[in-house]
Enzyme design. Structure first.
Site, PDB file in Angstrom:
ATOM      1  CD  GLU A   1     -14.572 -49.683  -7.130  1.00 35.95           C
ATOM      2  OE1 GLU A   1     -15.008 -49.142  -6.120  1.00 35.95           O
ATOM      3  OE2 GLU A   1     -15.279 -50.828  -7.352  1.00 35.95           O
TER       4      GLU A   1
ATOM      5  CD  GLU B   1     -14.466 -56.608  -8.723  1.00 40.58           C
ATOM      6  OE1 GLU B   1     -15.743 -56.186  -8.132  1.00 40.58           O
ATOM      7  OE2 GLU B   1     -13.486 -56.126  -8.341  1.00 40.58           O
TER       8      GLU B   1
HETATM    9  C1  XIL Z   1     -16.834 -56.309  -1.922  1.00 41.11           C
HETATM   10  C2  XIL Z   1     -17.007 -57.820  -1.351  1.00 41.11           C
HETATM   11  O1  XIL Z   1     -17.535 -58.563  -2.137  1.00 41.11           O
HETATM   12  C3  XIL Z   1     -17.671 -57.508   0.179  1.00 41.11           C
HETATM   13  O2  XIL Z   1     -17.613 -58.723   0.724  1.00 41.11           O
HETATM   14  C4  XIL Z   1     -17.177 -56.322   1.089  1.00 41.11           C
HETATM   15  O3  XIL Z   1     -18.055 -56.106   2.062  1.00 41.11           O
HETATM   16  C5  XIL Z   1     -17.043 -54.994  -0.007  1.00 41.11           C
HETATM   17  O4  XIL Z   1     -16.302 -55.371  -1.110  1.00 41.11           O
HETATM   18  N1  XIL Z   1     -15.813 -53.920  -6.380  1.00 41.11           N
HETATM   19  C6  XIL Z   1     -14.677 -54.397  -5.851  1.00 41.11           C
HETATM   20  C7  XIL Z   1     -14.430 -55.649  -4.830  1.00 41.11           C
HETATM   21  O5  XIL Z   1     -13.523 -54.187  -6.281  1.00 41.11           O
HETATM   22  O6  XIL Z   1     -13.463 -55.484  -3.721  1.00 41.11           O
HETATM   23  C8  XIL Z   1     -16.108 -55.459  -4.020  1.00 41.11           C
HETATM   24  O7  XIL Z   1     -15.923 -56.382  -3.085  1.00 41.11           O
HETATM   25  C9  XIL Z   1     -17.130 -55.251  -4.773  1.00 41.11           C
HETATM   26  C10 XIL Z   1     -17.168 -54.106  -5.701  1.00 41.11           C
END
Ligand code: XIL
Length: 405
Positions: free
Chosen positions: A171, A294
């Site tokens: 990101e 994701e």
């Molecule tokens: C999220 C987790 O799922 C949560 O439990 C945590 O509180 C915050 O992070 N993009 C990403 C992930 O790359 O690491 C994130 O995961 C969601 C968005």
């Protein structure tokens, strides 16, 4: 037109339509329903790894044994939801705590699952000692550079040989609505930590540090809102990432993949599967692998949805299933797309149930492929059907990626 058909026990006779003979595959009558097969087995038909993020604490939660059962059987690759993030592995400066991350790796190995390491460089979930130290001026920019190198080197070395794909940088790129429709590397106060305290070369350096520590892991750039290309101009995040990775490759930076997170919400206009396939193939044309890293698809939690109104649920879950399916078909149609990972698989524990993703905490949720009681949703069947009902010539075996030097 009359269709003449004779059924032979244990085999399938050819149906004759006029002069045209159609010989159905025997498998169509003998194969079990895709619903009765695991995602993992169905993915194997294409050489595609199917994954999920894992919440390590839930693996030992005796109140919901379904979590571990599904996590260990349905998937062939896993990502640690939080336990490999910097705040988790180095909560106190200079003292590593690998316990949860090691437990995650052990779980994956016991279940013969490939591991996507997540994540080495991100602006979120940094240890407080680091962000506070930089704010207070007790950690200088020179020290920040040394600290990032040490963090990447030590973490990648700790897991050396065990990680299939590493999300090295996550990101780093702005969204169009944040930067006046001109995409750039994030450099604002809240999300520009690395750009502002290390400098723009943090991205290329991160890949070099990771490669030096593990020559065999595939090194990924990972981001959201890059599922498809738009204008291909200044406001197009996918195009910015494409240009960035092209530039990194031309400079010999060891980058092997682009991960498209695939965090979607049905409340926004999304993409069709052909647009997603085109994006996957366009990224791959740079000489890198791709992955959906994701995937989840949120619904706007209207009163009707919260109340469980059956029409509202049906409508939401149907729209959700189509979005999941578009991501899967886009990946299947792109032979360099090596894995399809969902970010958690159940509505009970999914991160969207508490996170503010634009509509207040939990305002967009029900994003997973199993419901809160671990029952399959139609999104799960949509993914299984996509894996089962596809093949040559549009869907071919995956093309392996070799780590660049
Ligand atoms: C999220 C987790 O799922 C949560 O439990 C945590 O509180 C915050 O992070 N993009 C990403 C992930 O790359 O690491 C994130 O995961 C969601 C968005």
């Amino acid at each position: 037109m009359k269709l003449r058909r004779s059924i032979v026990i244990g085999a399938v006779a050819a149906a004759t339509v006029g002069a045209l003979t159609i010989a159905p595959a025997v498998a169509s009558l003998t194969a079990p329903s895709p619903a009765d097969q695991t995602l993992r087995d169905l993915g194997r038909r294409h050489g595609l790894a199917i994954g999920t993020a894992i919440n390590v604490d839930l693996l030992n939660d005796t109140t919901q044994p379904q979590y571990k059962q599904i996590a260990s059987t349905q998937f062939s690759t896993v990502s640690p939801e939080n336990v490999m993030k910097w705040e988790s592995v180095e909560p106190t400066q200079g003292t590593y705590d690998w316990s949860k991350a090691d437990a995650f790796v052990k779980f994956a190995q016991q279940n013969h699952q490939l591991i996507r390491g997540h994540v080495l460089v991100w602006h979120n979930q940094l240890p407080k000692w680091l962000t506070d130290g930089v704010t207070a001026g007790t950690i200088t920019k020179t020290q920040v550079r040394a600290l990032l190198k040490k963090h990447i080197t030590d973490e990648v070395a700790h897991f050396k040989g065990k990680i299939w794909q590493w999300d090295v940088v996550n990101e780093a790129v702005s969204d169009p609505w944040e930067t006046n429709n001109v995409i750039k590397l994030r450099d604002d106060a809240s999300k520009g930590f690395w750009y502002n305290n290390y400098g723009p070369d943090y991205i290329s350096d991160a890949f070099k540090f990771a490669r030096a520590a593990d020559p065999h892991a595939l090194l990924f750039y990972n981001d959201y809102n890059i599922d498809a290309f738009g204008s291909q101009g200044a406001d197009d995040k996918a195009q910015f990432v494409y240009n960035m990775v092209k530039d990194l490759k031309s400079k010999g930076v060891p980058i092997d993949g682009i991960g498209s997170q695939g965090h979607l919400s049905t409340r926004y206009g999304n993409f069709d599967s052909i647009q997603i396939a085109n994006a996957q193939n366009k990224f791959a044309s740079l000489g890198v692998a791709t992955a959906i890293t994701e995937a989840d698809v949120r619904s706007l939690m209207t009163d009707a949805l919260k109340a469980g109104d059956s029409n509202a649920v049906n409508e939401a879950f149907q729209a959700q299933a189509e979005n999941y399916s578009n991501l899967m078909q886009g990946c299947l149609a792109a032979p360099h797309c090596l894995s399809f990972t969902v970010w958690g698989f159940d509505d009970k524990n999914n991160w969207t149930t508490t996170t503010d993703l634009g509509s207040g905490p939990g305002g967009e949720a029900l994003a997973a492929i199993y419901d809160a009681n671990y029952q399959p949703k139609r999104a799960l069947n949509a993914l299984k059907a996509d894996l089962a009902y596809t093949g040559e010539p549009y869907v071919r075996d995956r093309i392996p990626q070799h780590p660049s030097r």
